[in-house]
Write a protein that holds these residues in place. Structure first.
Motif, PDB file in Angstrom:
ATOM      1  N   ASP A  83       0.811  -1.242   0.073  1.00  0.00           N
ATOM      2  CA  ASP A  83       0.083   0.134  -0.079  1.00  0.00           C
ATOM      3  C   ASP A  83       0.991   1.308   0.143  1.00  0.00           C
ATOM      4  OD1 ASP A  83      -2.823  -0.962   2.175  1.00  0.00           O
ATOM      5  OD2 ASP A  83      -1.966  -1.434   0.220  1.00  0.00           O
ATOM      6  N   ASP A  84       1.611   1.477   0.819  1.00  0.00           N
ATOM      7  CA  ASP A  84       2.319   2.838   1.321  1.00  0.00           C
ATOM      8  C   ASP A  84       3.540   2.856   0.331  1.00  0.00           C
ATOM      9  OD1 ASP A  84       3.358   4.603   4.441  1.00  0.00           O
ATOM     10  OD2 ASP A  84       3.639   4.843   2.378  1.00  0.00           O
ATOM     11  N   VAL A  85       3.384   3.777  -0.723  1.00  0.00           N
ATOM     12  CA  VAL A  85       4.453   3.882  -1.536  1.00  0.00           C
ATOM     13  C   VAL A  85       5.526   4.832  -0.908  1.00  0.00           C
ATOM     14  CG1 VAL A  85       5.096   5.174  -3.846  1.00  0.00           C
ATOM     15  CG2 VAL A  85       2.816   3.984  -3.691  1.00  0.00           C
ATOM     16  N   ASP A  86       5.141   6.021  -0.240  1.00  0.00           N
ATOM     17  CA  ASP A  86       6.025   6.805   0.630  1.00  0.00           C
ATOM     18  C   ASP A  86       7.146   5.843   1.539  1.00  0.00           C
ATOM     19  OD1 ASP A  86       3.174   9.168   0.850  1.00  0.00           O
ATOM     20  OD2 ASP A  86       5.119   9.229  -0.641  1.00  0.00           O
ATOM     21  N   GLY A  99      -3.456  -2.606  -3.980  1.00  0.00           N
ATOM     22  CA  GLY A  99      -4.773  -3.237  -4.439  1.00  0.00           C
ATOM     23  C   GLY A  99      -5.378  -2.146  -5.460  1.00  0.00           C
ATOM     24  N   GLN A 100      -6.511  -2.646  -5.428  1.00  0.00           N
ATOM     25  CA  GLN A 100      -7.212  -2.005  -6.465  1.00  0.00           C
ATOM     26  C   GLN A 100      -7.906  -0.517  -6.047  1.00  0.00           C
ATOM     27  OE1 GLN A 100      -8.102  -2.878  -9.681  1.00  0.00           O
ATOM     28  NE2 GLN A 100      -6.621  -4.681  -9.255  1.00  0.00           N
ATOM     29  N   GLU A 101      -7.882  -0.572  -4.591  1.00  0.00           N
ATOM     30  CA  GLU A 101      -8.424   0.753  -4.083  1.00  0.00           C
ATOM     31  C   GLU A 101      -7.557   1.605  -3.401  1.00  0.00           C
ATOM     32  OE1 GLU A 101      -8.416  -2.401  -2.812  1.00  0.00           O
ATOM     33  OE2 GLU A 101      -7.016  -1.994  -1.124  1.00  0.00           O
ATOM     34  N   ASP A 102      -6.073   1.249  -3.697  1.00  0.00           N
ATOM     35  CA  ASP A 102      -4.923   2.210  -3.319  1.00  0.00           C
ATOM     36  C   ASP A 102      -4.466   3.049  -4.611  1.00  0.00           C
ATOM     37  OD1 ASP A 102      -4.495   0.722  -0.908  1.00  0.00           O
ATOM     38  OD2 ASP A 102      -3.758  -1.028  -1.877  1.00  0.00           O
ATOM     39  N   GLU A 103      -3.612   3.737  -4.232  1.00  0.00           N
ATOM     40  CA  GLU A 103      -2.991   4.425  -5.421  1.00  0.00           C
ATOM     41  C   GLU A 103      -2.911   3.795  -6.680  1.00  0.00           C
ATOM     42  OE1 GLU A 103       0.428   6.479  -4.057  1.00  0.00           O
ATOM     43  OE2 GLU A 103       1.027   7.596  -5.924  1.00  0.00           O
ATOM     44  N   ALA A 104      -3.491   4.472  -7.696  1.00  0.00           N
ATOM     45  CA  ALA A 104      -3.330   3.774  -9.120  1.00  0.00           C
ATOM     46  C   ALA A 104      -1.839   3.233  -9.556  1.00  0.00           C
ATOM     47  CB  ALA A 104      -3.980   4.684 -10.027  1.00  0.00           C
ATOM     48  N   ALA A 105      -2.098   1.988 -10.111  1.00  0.00           N
ATOM     49  CA  ALA A 105      -0.758   1.197 -10.193  1.00  0.00           C
ATOM     50  C   ALA A 105      -0.120   2.124 -11.481  1.00  0.00           C
ATOM     51  CB  ALA A 105      -0.983   0.038 -10.867  1.00  0.00           C
ATOM     52  N   SER A 106      -0.526   2.745 -12.257  1.00  0.00           N
ATOM     53  CA  SER A 106       0.177   3.581 -13.305  1.00  0.00           C
ATOM     54  C   SER A 106       0.979   4.672 -12.558  1.00  0.00           C
ATOM     55  CB  SER A 106      -0.710   3.895 -14.489  1.00  0.00           C
ATOM     56  OG  SER A 106      -1.994   4.731 -13.729  1.00  0.00           O
ATOM     57  N   ALA A 107       0.181   5.167 -11.391  1.00  0.00           N
ATOM     58  CA  ALA A 107       0.823   6.380 -11.018  1.00  0.00           C
ATOM     59  C   ALA A 107       2.055   6.003 -10.047  1.00  0.00           C
ATOM     60  CB  ALA A 107      -0.276   7.160  -9.963  1.00  0.00           C
ATOM     61  N   VAL A 108       1.713   4.596  -9.480  1.00  0.00           N
ATOM     62  CA  VAL A 108       2.908   4.153  -8.625  1.00  0.00           C
ATOM     63  C   VAL A 108       4.126   3.809  -9.530  1.00  0.00           C
ATOM     64  CG1 VAL A 108       3.597   2.070  -7.177  1.00  0.00           C
ATOM     65  CG2 VAL A 108       1.113   3.157  -6.730  1.00  0.00           C
ATOM     66  N   ARG A 109       4.005   3.261 -10.622  1.00  0.00           N
ATOM     67  CA  ARG A 109       4.932   2.918 -11.634  1.00  0.00           C
ATOM     68  C   ARG A 109       5.739   4.256 -11.743  1.00  0.00           C
ATOM     69  NH1 ARG A 109       8.170  -0.547 -11.746  1.00  0.00           N
ATOM     70  NH2 ARG A 109       7.063  -2.420 -12.679  1.00  0.00           N
ATOM     71  N   THR A 110       5.051   5.308 -12.006  1.00  0.00           N
ATOM     72  CA  THR A 110       5.872   6.482 -12.265  1.00  0.00           C
ATOM     73  C   THR A 110       6.809   6.739 -11.094  1.00  0.00           C
ATOM     74  OG1 THR A 110       4.074   7.182 -13.464  1.00  0.00           O
ATOM     75  CG2 THR A 110       5.691   8.758 -13.053  1.00  0.00           C
TER      76      THR A 110
END
Ligand SMILES: Cc1ncsc1CCOP(=O)(O)O
Ligand SMILES: C=C1C=NC(C)=NC1=N
Ligand SMILES: [Mg+2]
Length: 225
Positions: A83-86, A99-110
């Protein structure tokens, strides 16, 4: 690392995918002790998943995260944050699982660049979306009934994985949800590259033995696939 080599490394790492947070361990037992035993028994990757009301917050959470992160680095297995990218970036983790309700995967990839990106997928629509977003692997489940995740969807059975493979999904897949050494082989035979567990190891009387039994079940199923 080129694409196929990274994918092969991911498949290998997914074999015995241990997940734990402080709320998953028996009272009074240090999580880092359970993780050390799990790795000794054959866990191939670890995900730190601090969730729920009883979960740690703030400094206590970050300190435990660092302890577990350093243990994984010392023992040479990938460390992933749920969950926690930071927090993942702060710890220089090897990856993130969303998961599906977390930060959007495409944004996380960036945000994470070439670090590992895992995405939960319950059915093929979510799987296809995750692949488009640049996921390195899919966490598919719950496969069997689980009491560990309060808001888990109904168990799909191994059919959810078999169906994704039949639809031509080739991305590395780890099954999750109610998995034990007794049912792990069926998850791999359905097409998963490995199994992800919380309670089968974190609540085991002997976590090292529990990890070893899972590793044996997965390796023999992979050999016979
Ligand atoms: C995080 C998660 N996602 C789907 S089921 C689940 C919980 C898995 O826990 P256990 O291995 O104890 O069933
Ligand atoms: C919900 C999840 C599904 N799959 C994996 C691998 N981790 C998770 N936290
Ligand atoms: Mg999540």
């Amino acid at each position: 690392m080129n694409a196929t080599r990274k994918e092969d490394a991911v498949r290998q790492a997914l074999r015995v995918y241990f997940i734990m947070g402080s709320s998953n361990v028996p009272a009074g037992i240090p999580p880092e002790l359970i993780l050390a035993e799990a790795i000794r028994g054959g866990a191939t990757l670890f995900q730190y998943r601090e969730k729920g009301t009883g979960g740690l917050r703030g400094k206590a959470r970050t300190e435990l995260a660092w302890k577990l992160r350093l243990l994984c680095r010392e023992r040479g297995i990938p460390f992933i944050v749920n969950d926690d990218v930071d927090l993942a970036l702060e710890l220089d983790a090897d990856g993130v699982h969303v998961g599906q309700e977390d930060e959007a995967a495409s944004a996380v990839r960036t945000r994470i660049g070439s670090k590992l990106l895992g995405v939960s997928a319950y059915h093929e629509a979510e799987a296809e979306a995750a692949i488009r977003a640049g996921a390195d692997y899919l966490g598919v489940g719950p496969i069997f009934a689980t009491r560990t995740k309060e808001d888990a969807k109904s168990a799909s059975g191994v059919q959810a994985i078999r169906r994704m493979r039949e639809l031509g999904i080739r991305l590395p897949i780890v099954g999750i949800g109610g998995i034990t050494a007794e049912n792990a082989a069926g998850v791999v035979r359905a097409g998963a590259d490995g199994v992800s567990v919380i309670s089968a190891i974190s609540s085991a009387e002997y976590p090292r033995e529990a990890a070893r039994r899972l590793a044996t079940a997965v390796e023999s199923a992979l050999a016979n696939r």
